[in-house]
Scaffold this motif. Sequence first.
Motif, PDB file in Angstrom:
ATOM      1  N   GLU A 143      44.650  37.335  49.499  1.00  0.00           N
ATOM      2  CA  GLU A 143      45.804  37.331  48.595  1.00  0.00           C
ATOM      3  C   GLU A 143      45.647  38.386  47.505  1.00  0.00           C
ATOM      4  O   GLU A 143      46.586  39.115  47.187  1.00  0.00           O
ATOM      5  CB  GLU A 143      45.972  35.959  47.947  1.00  0.00           C
ATOM      6  CG  GLU A 143      46.459  34.883  48.890  1.00  0.00           C
ATOM      7  CD  GLU A 143      46.588  33.555  48.190  1.00  0.00           C
ATOM      8  OE1 GLU A 143      47.449  33.441  47.299  1.00  0.00           O
ATOM      9  OE2 GLU A 143      45.820  32.642  48.522  1.00  0.00           O
ATOM     10  N   ILE A 144      44.470  38.457  46.928  1.00  0.00           N
ATOM     11  CA  ILE A 144      44.206  39.438  45.875  1.00  0.00           C
ATOM     12  C   ILE A 144      44.327  40.850  46.437  1.00  0.00           C
ATOM     13  O   ILE A 144      44.996  41.709  45.855  1.00  0.00           O
ATOM     14  CB  ILE A 144      42.815  39.217  45.252  1.00  0.00           C
ATOM     15  CG1 ILE A 144      42.788  37.896  44.481  1.00  0.00           C
ATOM     16  CG2 ILE A 144      42.425  40.389  44.342  1.00  0.00           C
ATOM     17  CD1 ILE A 144      41.397  37.444  44.072  1.00  0.00           C
ATOM     18  N   ALA A 145      43.691  41.094  47.569  1.00  0.00           N
ATOM     19  CA  ALA A 145      43.693  42.434  48.165  1.00  0.00           C
ATOM     20  C   ALA A 145      45.103  42.900  48.496  1.00  0.00           C
ATOM     21  O   ALA A 145      45.470  44.050  48.226  1.00  0.00           O
ATOM     22  CB  ALA A 145      42.818  42.435  49.425  1.00  0.00           C
ATOM     23  N   LEU A 171      37.960  46.468  46.851  1.00  0.00           N
ATOM     24  CA  LEU A 171      38.927  45.583  46.201  1.00  0.00           C
ATOM     25  C   LEU A 171      40.124  45.320  47.110  1.00  0.00           C
ATOM     26  O   LEU A 171      40.676  44.227  47.126  1.00  0.00           O
ATOM     27  CB  LEU A 171      39.421  46.186  44.881  1.00  0.00           C
ATOM     28  CG  LEU A 171      38.443  46.167  43.720  1.00  0.00           C
ATOM     29  CD1 LEU A 171      38.976  47.027  42.574  1.00  0.00           C
ATOM     30  CD2 LEU A 171      38.195  44.759  43.247  1.00  0.00           C
ATOM     31  N   GLU A 172      40.520  46.326  47.887  1.00  0.00           N
ATOM     32  CA  GLU A 172      41.674  46.206  48.778  1.00  0.00           C
ATOM     33  C   GLU A 172      41.312  45.645  50.152  1.00  0.00           C
ATOM     34  O   GLU A 172      42.195  45.382  50.951  1.00  0.00           O
ATOM     35  CB  GLU A 172      42.347  47.570  48.952  1.00  0.00           C
ATOM     36  CG  GLU A 172      42.985  48.087  47.693  1.00  0.00           C
ATOM     37  CD  GLU A 172      43.656  49.437  47.890  1.00  0.00           C
ATOM     38  OE1 GLU A 172      43.603  50.000  48.998  1.00  0.00           O
ATOM     39  OE2 GLU A 172      44.253  49.933  46.914  1.00  0.00           O
ATOM     40  N   SER A 177      35.363  40.504  40.737  1.00  0.00           N
ATOM     41  CA  SER A 177      35.342  39.955  39.383  1.00  0.00           C
ATOM     42  C   SER A 177      36.707  40.162  38.728  1.00  0.00           C
ATOM     43  O   SER A 177      37.468  41.069  39.088  1.00  0.00           O
ATOM     44  CB  SER A 177      34.265  40.643  38.545  1.00  0.00           C
ATOM     45  OG  SER A 177      34.656  41.978  38.259  1.00  0.00           O
ATOM     46  N   LEU A 178      36.991  39.324  37.748  1.00  0.00           N
ATOM     47  CA  LEU A 178      38.242  39.468  36.999  1.00  0.00           C
ATOM     48  C   LEU A 178      38.306  40.819  36.291  1.00  0.00           C
ATOM     49  O   LEU A 178      39.357  41.442  36.214  1.00  0.00           O
ATOM     50  CB  LEU A 178      38.391  38.332  35.992  1.00  0.00           C
ATOM     51  CG  LEU A 178      38.556  36.935  36.581  1.00  0.00           C
ATOM     52  CD1 LEU A 178      38.610  35.895  35.466  1.00  0.00           C
ATOM     53  CD2 LEU A 178      39.790  36.844  37.452  1.00  0.00           C
ATOM     54  N   ALA A 179      37.163  41.268  35.793  1.00  0.00           N
ATOM     55  CA  ALA A 179      37.120  42.562  35.102  1.00  0.00           C
ATOM     56  C   ALA A 179      37.502  43.702  36.045  1.00  0.00           C
ATOM     57  O   ALA A 179      38.253  44.603  35.664  1.00  0.00           O
ATOM     58  CB  ALA A 179      35.734  42.800  34.512  1.00  0.00           C
ATOM     59  N   SER A 180      37.015  43.653  37.280  1.00  0.00           N
ATOM     60  CA  SER A 180      37.348  44.703  38.255  1.00  0.00           C
ATOM     61  C   SER A 180      38.827  44.668  38.612  1.00  0.00           C
ATOM     62  O   SER A 180      39.482  45.710  38.716  1.00  0.00           O
ATOM     63  CB  SER A 180      36.516  44.542  39.523  1.00  0.00           C
ATOM     64  OG  SER A 180      35.154  44.767  39.257  1.00  0.00           O
ATOM     65  N   ILE A 181      39.353  43.463  38.797  1.00  0.00           N
ATOM     66  CA  ILE A 181      40.776  43.332  39.114  1.00  0.00           C
ATOM     67  C   ILE A 181      41.617  43.876  37.966  1.00  0.00           C
ATOM     68  O   ILE A 181      42.560  44.640  38.175  1.00  0.00           O
ATOM     69  CB  ILE A 181      41.139  41.859  39.394  1.00  0.00           C
ATOM     70  CG1 ILE A 181      40.434  41.353  40.656  1.00  0.00           C
ATOM     71  CG2 ILE A 181      42.654  41.694  39.527  1.00  0.00           C
ATOM     72  CD1 ILE A 181      40.531  39.851  40.863  1.00  0.00           C
ATOM     73  N   GLU A 182      41.248  43.524  36.751  1.00  0.00           N
ATOM     74  CA  GLU A 182      42.003  43.984  35.583  1.00  0.00           C
ATOM     75  C   GLU A 182      41.957  45.506  35.457  1.00  0.00           C
ATOM     76  O   GLU A 182      42.983  46.145  35.192  1.00  0.00           O
ATOM     77  CB  GLU A 182      41.468  43.333  34.318  1.00  0.00           C
ATOM     78  CG  GLU A 182      42.284  43.671  33.084  1.00  0.00           C
ATOM     79  CD  GLU A 182      41.823  42.913  31.850  1.00  0.00           C
ATOM     80  OE1 GLU A 182      42.684  42.658  30.990  1.00  0.00           O
ATOM     81  OE2 GLU A 182      40.626  42.581  31.748  1.00  0.00           O
ATOM     82  N   PHE A 227      49.819  33.850  41.845  1.00  0.00           N
ATOM     83  CA  PHE A 227      49.687  35.288  42.059  1.00  0.00           C
ATOM     84  C   PHE A 227      50.989  36.003  41.764  1.00  0.00           C
ATOM     85  O   PHE A 227      50.997  37.088  41.204  1.00  0.00           O
ATOM     86  CB  PHE A 227      49.215  35.596  43.480  1.00  0.00           C
ATOM     87  CG  PHE A 227      47.743  35.447  43.641  1.00  0.00           C
ATOM     88  CD1 PHE A 227      46.879  36.410  43.175  1.00  0.00           C
ATOM     89  CD2 PHE A 227      47.223  34.331  44.259  1.00  0.00           C
ATOM     90  CE1 PHE A 227      45.510  36.264  43.305  1.00  0.00           C
ATOM     91  CE2 PHE A 227      45.851  34.176  44.399  1.00  0.00           C
ATOM     92  CZ  PHE A 227      44.999  35.142  43.913  1.00  0.00           C
ATOM     93  N   SER A 228      52.110  35.389  42.101  1.00  0.00           N
ATOM     94  CA  SER A 228      53.400  36.002  41.797  1.00  0.00           C
ATOM     95  C   SER A 228      53.588  36.135  40.299  1.00  0.00           C
ATOM     96  O   SER A 228      54.043  37.157  39.805  1.00  0.00           O
ATOM     97  CB  SER A 228      54.541  35.175  42.394  1.00  0.00           C
ATOM     98  OG  SER A 228      54.480  35.184  43.789  1.00  0.00           O
TER      99      SER A 228
END
Length: 123
Positions: free
Chosen positions: A31-33, A64-65, A73-78, A103-104
């Motif tokens: 979902e994140i990717a 990440l993808e 990590s949240l930091a990487s996503i941010e 996520f939306s």
Amino acid sequence: MGKSYTSLRSTLHRAHPKLAELQAKNARKREIAVKLRALRDARGLTQEEVAAAAGMTQSMVARLESLAGPVPSLASIERYVIACGGNFALRISDRQIDSEDAFSDAFVKARGRVSSDIDLDLD
């Protein structure tokens, strides 16, 4: 013909119980990717451009993808989201949260920066 058919997934999960656990764990990563890639594509950026803006390597952006692997990590996503010109949000609640809604919601603010004809919800 009274033959009962089960799905391949059900058969695999019965034969390999750890597979169900692994698939559930990877669901969040997928979902994140998918959301990260959709945001990058909506902005018309390459992995190299995101990497440079986020202070990452291109291989970090590719991880990440990636649809599999550890949840970043949240930091990487941010860092990734900000490099794409988006906004990042996290929802924590004592009630059940529909993960797709969560996520939306994280990308609602990004819509203001992304053309309104681009749908970041991948339903």
